[in-house]
Design an enzyme around this catalytic site. Sequence first.
Site, mmCIF file in Angstrom:
data_model
loop_
_atom_site.group_PDB
_atom_site.id
_atom_site.type_symbol
_atom_site.label_atom_id
_atom_site.label_comp_id
_atom_site.label_asym_id
_atom_site.label_seq_id
_atom_site.Cartn_x
_atom_site.Cartn_y
_atom_site.Cartn_z
ATOM 1 N N ASP A 170 -4.795 1.256 -2.219
ATOM 2 C CA ASP A 170 -5.320 -0.063 -1.858
ATOM 3 C C ASP A 170 -5.440 -0.955 -3.090
ATOM 4 O O ASP A 170 -5.068 -2.126 -3.070
ATOM 5 C CB ASP A 170 -6.698 0.075 -1.205
ATOM 6 C CG ASP A 170 -6.609 0.373 0.284
ATOM 7 O OD1 ASP A 170 -5.564 0.107 0.890
ATOM 8 O OD2 ASP A 170 -7.600 0.876 0.838
ATOM 9 N N HIS A 206 0.837 -1.205 0.000
ATOM 10 C CA HIS A 206 0.000 0.000 0.000
ATOM 11 C C HIS A 206 0.870 1.254 0.000
ATOM 12 O O HIS A 206 0.641 2.191 -0.773
ATOM 13 C CB HIS A 206 -0.914 -0.023 1.224
ATOM 14 C CG HIS A 206 -1.770 1.192 1.371
ATOM 15 N ND1 HIS A 206 -3.098 1.202 1.030
ATOM 16 C CD2 HIS A 206 -1.494 2.438 1.817
ATOM 17 C CE1 HIS A 206 -3.603 2.405 1.268
ATOM 18 N NE2 HIS A 206 -2.641 3.177 1.741
ATOM 19 N N GLU A 207 1.881 1.268 0.875
ATOM 20 C CA GLU A 207 2.739 2.446 0.969
ATOM 21 C C GLU A 207 3.576 2.628 -0.294
ATOM 22 O O GLU A 207 3.796 3.759 -0.748
ATOM 23 C CB GLU A 207 3.644 2.330 2.195
ATOM 24 C CG GLU A 207 2.908 2.249 3.515
ATOM 25 C CD GLU A 207 1.979 3.426 3.763
ATOM 26 O OE1 GLU A 207 2.263 4.532 3.257
ATOM 27 O OE2 GLU A 207 0.954 3.240 4.437
ATOM 28 N N HIS A 241 1.586 4.464 -2.866
ATOM 29 C CA HIS A 241 1.543 5.920 -2.677
ATOM 30 C C HIS A 241 2.717 6.581 -3.394
ATOM 31 O O HIS A 241 2.574 7.645 -3.998
ATOM 32 C CB HIS A 241 1.610 6.268 -1.184
ATOM 33 C CG HIS A 241 0.282 6.283 -0.496
ATOM 34 N ND1 HIS A 241 -0.828 6.900 -1.020
ATOM 35 C CD2 HIS A 241 -0.097 5.770 0.703
ATOM 36 C CE1 HIS A 241 -1.844 6.762 -0.182
ATOM 37 N NE2 HIS A 241 -1.429 6.078 0.869
ATOM 38 N N GLU A 260 -6.143 7.156 -1.584
ATOM 39 C CA GLU A 260 -6.189 5.973 -0.723
ATOM 40 C C GLU A 260 -6.830 4.797 -1.460
ATOM 41 O O GLU A 260 -6.377 3.658 -1.334
ATOM 42 C CB GLU A 260 -6.952 6.290 0.564
ATOM 43 C CG GLU A 260 -6.216 7.216 1.500
ATOM 44 C CD GLU A 260 -4.870 6.660 1.933
ATOM 45 O OE1 GLU A 260 -4.779 5.439 2.204
ATOM 46 O OE2 GLU A 260 -3.903 7.420 1.983
#
Length: 487
Positions: free
Chosen positions: A205, A136-137, A140, A201
């Site tokens: 995901d 997930h990070e 980003h 977000e």
Amino acid sequence: MRKTPRRSLVAIFMGLLLLGHPPVFSAPVEDSLPDIGTTAGATLSINQEMAMGDFYIRMIRAQAPLIYDPLLMQYINNMGQKLVNHASSVKTPFHFYLVNNPNINAYAFFGGNVVLHSALLQYSRNESELASVMAHEISHVTQRHLARLMEEQKRTSPLAWAGALGSILLMMASPQAGMAALSGTLAGFQQGMISFTQSNEQEADRIGMQTLNRAGFDPHGMPGFMQIMADQSRYSSKLPEMLYTHPLPDSRLADARNRANQYPTKMHPESQDFLFARVRILTKYSTYQRSYIDEWLKKYLQGTPKERLAATYGRAILLSKDKKYAEAKATLSPLLEQQPDNIWFINTMTGIDIEQQHYASAINRLQEALKTQKNSPILQILLARAYFADKKYSQASQLLFRYTFNHPDDLNGWSLLRDTAGKQGKRAEELAAYAEIMALKAQFDSAIGLLSQASALAKLGSYEQKRYDARIDQLRELQKSYNQYEN
């Protein structure tokens, strides 16, 4: 337009750095994604992102209790790189860090920097759950969400926004200092950012689960970790740190489950390194009561062969911490005989040998291991420590000069080189190594001052003096370029 409360704005920004708002869609597996992560170049170039990331990680080193354990850092970075190798739109190198913090948290920022709290290793029940947070990070970063948010806010200077980001990162490391730095910087941002952040977000995901699957992990690790968060919020009187700014409604968990169910069933084999890392965090860095740790290891002793091996390794660490070195060696020796190249066992046995002043045993073992693992930074730093403990300072410094050249961002190498030079009475070298430590923590004035002292001690016109003076010039230029982010 009504102004957004400052607390809400903090939560919005934190949403970019932590796991956050719930996705509200269901899409086919591996659906095509627009390459919207590359559209922020007009606001911030990749080189600028990398420079900002380097500055902020220096600030975090100065403020946060980062774990510099070579074994844990190698594990986290190897796992992170495995995910990065299966991610899309990767435009920067990635670096992964561990903060010694009992609260579940993770955040990513400019230049491919991802910071994980040590609690993630304790609460993740398997490697796929831990990997889901990292994926997930990573998403980003690859989608350049921070740069895209800057572009969205064209009426606000990118550098002013960067100052707000720096304050938020500082707040994570040191809440009191961070809130003071943040005061007044968020007043000008618009309510419209809320929906923009939510879409980021959702995208993280969505892409994160694709990366998780491509890297060979179980996609069900993502809803599995979300369930841990949901359970914590349901049964604990104190919410997990992550949920103060990012609620976890049932819709997000349900969506993650639905998305994971669209992937083929995948059994990710239990990772021995994951179990070793969990045990090492628990026995060396956690603040749990000893009775809890003993009970935790006892459960592992009743588990799978890999869990039993990890529990025995953890027991050896605890015995060593209790200064029961003979018992620790007796516990660890059979494991090391079965797996003589196991870096986890070699590391702990080296520490035991040093404590028992069996320096020759430690040095011989490490030299043998380096014959087959020549480029292992863990073995190199361990050998340097063994040389240092045995007062073989010349061998230690020779090894450390090479090590710090190849690993200039590792505080372990510079700290040991500083101490080695001090033992040799080489004051200029000691000051120069200390200067590198200060520079890695963004304390440039201190670093330049230390190098100036080293230059004054060096022979006039010597190579050493020229090297110190050249480094001073480099650090002054770096400090000048980073002043824009600090101010």
